[in-house]
Design an enzyme around this catalytic site. Structure first.
Site, short mmCIF file in Angstrom:
data_model
loop_
_atom_site.label_atom_id
_atom_site.label_comp_id
_atom_site.label_asym_id
_atom_site.label_seq_id
_atom_site.Cartn_x
_atom_site.Cartn_y
_atom_site.Cartn_z
N HIS A 364 0.79 -1.24 0.00
CA HIS A 364 0.00 0.00 0.00
C HIS A 364 0.81 1.27 0.00
CE1 HIS A 364 -4.22 -1.28 0.45
NE2 HIS A 364 -3.69 -2.38 0.95
N LYS A 555 -8.84 14.14 4.12
CA LYS A 555 -8.03 12.93 4.13
C LYS A 555 -7.14 13.01 5.36
CE LYS A 555 -6.48 14.08 -0.05
NZ LYS A 555 -6.41 12.87 -0.86
N ARG A 556 -6.42 11.95 5.70
CA ARG A 556 -5.49 12.06 6.82
C ARG A 556 -4.54 13.24 6.57
NH1 ARG A 556 -5.49 8.02 10.91
NH2 ARG A 556 -3.82 9.33 11.73
N LYS A 561 0.63 14.48 1.57
CA LYS A 561 -0.66 14.83 0.95
C LYS A 561 -0.77 16.34 0.69
CE LYS A 561 -3.17 10.84 2.93
NZ LYS A 561 -3.94 10.23 1.84
N THR A 663 -8.33 6.88 -2.61
CA THR A 663 -9.68 6.43 -2.91
C THR A 663 -10.68 7.56 -2.69
OG1 THR A 663 -9.78 5.54 -0.67
CG2 THR A 663 -9.37 3.97 -2.45
N LYS A 667 -14.30 8.74 -4.77
CA LYS A 667 -15.62 9.07 -4.20
C LYS A 667 -16.08 10.44 -4.72
CE LYS A 667 -13.94 6.84 -0.02
NZ LYS A 667 -13.29 7.17 1.27
C1 LIG Z 1 -11.99 7.43 1.51
C2 LIG Z 1 -11.54 7.76 2.88
C3 LIG Z 1 -10.18 7.93 3.15
C4 LIG Z 1 -9.12 7.84 2.07
O1 LIG Z 1 -8.97 9.13 1.51
P1 LIG Z 1 -7.68 9.51 0.61
O2 LIG Z 1 -8.04 10.86 0.07
O3 LIG Z 1 -7.62 8.50 -0.47
O4 LIG Z 1 -6.51 9.53 1.49
C5 LIG Z 1 -9.79 8.22 4.43
N1 LIG Z 1 -10.69 8.35 5.42
C6 LIG Z 1 -12.01 8.22 5.21
C7 LIG Z 1 -12.96 8.39 6.34
C8 LIG Z 1 -12.49 7.90 3.94
O5 LIG Z 1 -13.79 7.76 3.74
#
Ligand SMILES: *Cc1c(COP(=O)(O)O)cnc(C)c1O
Length: 814
Positions: A364, A555-556, A561, A663, A667
């Site tokens: 990952h 995101k985190r 990032k 991911t 979304k």
């Molecule tokens: C989809 C999702 C992530 C992943 O987000 P990235 O932008 O790909 O880092 C992290 N936390 C939550 C709650 C999510 O729904």
């Protein structure tokens, strides 16, 4: 309630209403309908569970009868979020449930709000596991998820004076009505002790692990319903408990308190989720968690095998597979060897054959801090028998390397599972590669970078093992459930086949230039923005204007990032507005959200900077028509369900080569947001799918990042870029921290450092120029709605159904 029963003294009641009333009255013993929404929620879950149970048993029985191969998905994280609405959608009972709930003078949404997120994960990796379970069930695949039932999931985040404050997530406080405890399937997991060698009845030398301290693993099963296909799969989560004799031993020795202490020690193992995303701290308790999961899960699978087939393992590899979600559970490679040899009497060769044919490993991340290594010393104390086995695996493997490249001892040193040195360490990723038949990355670029970089030697040695599986997200949760308005519009426009076959969204393309459709599409977006604005108002007390662009990065919080790059852009906009340079500017509401690991000082400081900039911007009436900024606290799955449908612009701006896939980007795309992003992770495939004219690309490529790094002089960049210089000046003069002198020095120093791994200054110019192109596209309503529609239309490839179909065809059922 009493009234209802008087009115309807006898059946026929509709079965859902009947069951809900029965559970409310008799299971929970409540007769006041206004008692508490929580009881209504519990009664509703019991009602749904009852409907799931038959399909659940049938699914298991069918899988046993048909002798299907079972895939076991091992993951330290499952970021499930809420389950209620997902179950209603998949079982197609939302309408009758809504009616039944209305009799309690309650909206379904209010009942749904009683459910707390199951936050058993940090971020993308854990959420991927949850999306995969939904897709496996929806494709009718026999897949069991194995994880840990943490007492405390992902911490809750509050913001106090701009700083992140963590509080524990007691998600089980009111019980978890979705789980079923199965003490009859308890397994015993060993720790410590030592290896003892003996001769068996055939005179063969065998090993056994003795004088161990044991912990019990008690499973809790959670049903995973497929989308309208009667399949109900299982997520089995293990809880650690003390053994009875452990208590007794201590008790007999006269120490009651020591016995309780021992019990606590055992139960520690599943107490808390480690809150680090994309990094490992090397804590012993974490290794215990990893081994606990691997051992309990493998024993569970082997127990079922032996019950059905006895100690005959010839067909085992044809009927079982293990997918290892990152390096976290790769100790399973050594544990399967141990169980097959020490517990089931197989020889090395036979056990190794089975292990290699059943295990598959997913990588990952390329970040060095996430590459898991365990000190041989620590590992050997905790898991002595497994260390023996890893040494043996390594010796045999290095023998093969030596045979292939005679005399190349440097290569042997590089490829060794044991990193030699004063403090030798076990490289868990290498154990995963050597012990598996498949190694996959999670986006095309990521897999290529693995093959050319991190795992180059292994790719040369085992090219056939390497493959790509670009991540995906489930369209049930991330479109149908979270965006009811868009779901209706899609159903009406292209029928509802897209829910099980997301490629059908392509049929939207023919409507992209239809003004009437575009208007409806954007009306849905506006409704969703209204809902998101209400959430922001409630949580942050800042008003978002619905005509403004909703520009979102959630995101985190991690330096790679680059939330920092985003906030530098916000500061630049603020500076432009104050200078009166607003030509071509689109009014924006910028939303940030995400948790920082509690020990990650720089990430926490970035949150503080965002908060301080937001305070200055939101209080200044001169910029009010142009700019609003918020940091929305406690980002989690349920928050994302409200955020992604209401987003116009999706920020995916990681340093190229650092985000394995992403991911969140998928979304947003599904829900019609347009992406601004770098050529990183799945962004590349998103851009290919939607067309470059519908994606805002900026920044260095992964190769250019590595080239630029060699002679990186951020001070020179700042000096020659007036806009960046002004932003840095605003930071340096303390404009955002007038009463908190110097607090942002570490951030300023990081941007100015020639060693800045994230190359923030290098991409600044390209980013703000690209944001100007975003502004002009947004100002042209027709152009923007077209881009938005085409993003949804092209998102079919990013369904986790597609991803899982690829795992099925290329790895699991090849
Ligand atoms: C989809 C999702 C992530 C992943 O987000 P990235 O932008 O790909 O880092 C992290 N936390 C939550 C709650 C999510 O729904």
């Amino acid at each position: 309630m009493k009234q209802i029963i008087k009115q309807h003294p006898s059946p026929p009641l509709d079965p859902i209403r009947d069951s809900l009333q029965r559970h409310y009255l008799f299971t929970l013993g409540r007769d006041d309908p206004s008692c508490s929404r929580h009881y209504l929620y519990s009664a509703l879950v019991s009602t749904i569970r009852e409907r799931l149970i038959t399909d659940w048993r049938n699914t298991r029985e069918r899988q046993v009868q048909e002798g299907l191969k079972t895939i076991n998905y091992l993951s330290l994280e499952f970021l499930m979020g809420r389950s209620l609405n997902n179950a209603l959608l998949n079982l197609d009972i939302e309408d009758p449930v809504r009616v039944a709930v209305a009799e309690y003078a309650c909206e379904l949404e209010e009942v749904e709000d009683e459910e707390v997120d199951a936050g058993l994960g940090n971020g993308g990796l854990g959420r991927l596991a949850a999306c995969f379970l939904d897709s496996c069930a929806s494709l009718g695949l026999p897949v069991v998820g194995y994880g840990i039932r943490y007492q405390y999931g992902m911490f809750h985040q509050k913001i106090e004076n701009g700083y992140q404050v963590e509080s524990p997530d007691l998600w089980l406080r009111n019980g978890n009505p979705w789980e079923i405890e199965c003490p009859e399937h308890t397994r015993r997991v060993r720790f410590f002790g030592h290896t003892d060698y003996y001769r068996d009845s055939h005179g063969a030398l065998r090993a056994r692990w003795v004088d161990t301290h044991d912990v019990l693993a008690v499973p809790y099963d959670v049903p995973i319903p497929g989308y309208r296909n009667s399949t109900v799969n299982t997520l089995r989560l293990w809880k650690a408990e003390a053994t009875d004799e452990f208590d007794l031993e201590e008790f007999n020795a006269g120490s009651y308190t020591d016995a309780v202490e021992a019990k606590n020690q055992a139960e520690q193992i599943t107490m808390v989720l480690y809150p680090n995303d994309a990094s490992e701290q090397g804590k012993e308790l974490r290794l215990r968690q990893q081994y606990f999961l691997a051992s309990a899960s493998l024993q569970d699978v082997l127990h079922r095998w032996v019950r059905q087939y006895g100690n005959e393992f010839g067909e085992f590899a044809a009927k079982n597979g293990f997918q290892l979600n990152d390096t976290h559970p790769t100790v399973a490679v050594a544990e399967l060897m141990r169980l097959l040899m020490d517990e089931h009497g197989l020889g090395w060769e036979e056990a190794w054959e089975i292990t290699g044919h059943t295990m598959a490993y997913t990588n990952h991340t390329l970040l060095p801090e996430a590459l898991e290594v365990w000190s041989v010393e620590l590992f050997g104390q905790l898991l002595p028998r497994l260390l023996d086995i890893i040494y043996e695996i390594n010796a045999r493997f290095l023998g093969q390397v030596a045979a292939r490249w005679p005399g190349d001892s440097e290569r042997q040193r590089r490829m060794s599972i044991i990193e030699e040195g004063d403090h030798p360490r076990i490289r868990m990723a290498y154990l995963g590669i050597v012990g598996s038949h498949s190694v996959n990355g999670v986006a095309a670029l990521h897999t290529e970078l693995l093959k050319q970089g991190l795992f180059r030697d292994f790719f040369e040695f085992y090219p056939e093992k390497f493959n790509n599986k670009t991540n995906g997200v489930t369209p049930r949760r991330w479109l149908a459930h979270c965006n009811k308005g868009l779901k209706s519009l899609l159903d009406e426009t292209i029928g509802d086949g897209w829910l099980a076959d997301l490629g059908q969204l392509q049929r939207l393309r023919e409507h992209a230039d239809d003004p009437a459709f575009a208007e409806r599409f954007m009306a849905v977006k506006r409704d969703n923005k209204d809902r998101l604005a209400a959430l922001v108002k409630h949580e942050c007390d800042v008003s978002f204007g619905l005509d403004m662009m909703f520009d979102v990065q959630v995101k985190r919080i991690h330096e790679y990032k680059r939330q920092l790059l985003n906030i530098l852009h916000v500061i630049h906009l603020y500076d432009r507005i104050l200078r009166g340079d607003t030509t071509g500017l689109a009014p924006r509401c910028v939303l940030f959200g995400g948790k920082a690991a509690p020990g990650y000082a720089m990430a926490k400081l970035i949150i503080k900077l965002i908060g301080n900039v937001a305070r200055v911007v939101n209080r200044d009436p001169r910029v009010a028509d142009w700019l609003r900024v918020v940091f929305l606290p406690d980002y989690r799955v349920t928050a994302m369900e409200a955020i992604c449908p209401g987003t116009d612009l999706s920020e995916q701006i990681s340093t190229a080569g650092k985000e394995a896939s992403g991911t969140g980007n998928m979304k947003f795309m599904m829900n019609g947001a347009v992406t601004i992003g770098t050529l990183d992770g799945a962004n590349i495939e998103i851009r290919e799918a939607v067309g470059e004219e519908n994606f805002f690309l900026f920044g260095l490529s992964a190769n250019e990042v590595e080239e630029t790094r060699k002679a990186y002089r951020p001070d020179d960049i700042i000096e020659t870029d007036a806009d960046l210089a002004r932003v840095m000046d605003l930071l340096q003069c303390g404009h955002f921290n007038l009463l908190e002198a110097g607090i942002f020095e570490p951030i300023i120093a990081a941007v100015r450092s020639p060693g800045d791994p994230w190359m923030t200054a290098a991409d600044f110019r390209s980013y703000i120029d690209c944001q100007r192109r975003v502004d002009s596209a947004f100002a042209d309503g027709g152009r923007w709605s077209r881009m938005s529609i085409l993003n949804t239309a092209a998102s079919g490839r990013f369904s986790s159904d597609r991803t899982i179909a690829e795992y099925r065809d290329d790895i699991w059922f090849k």
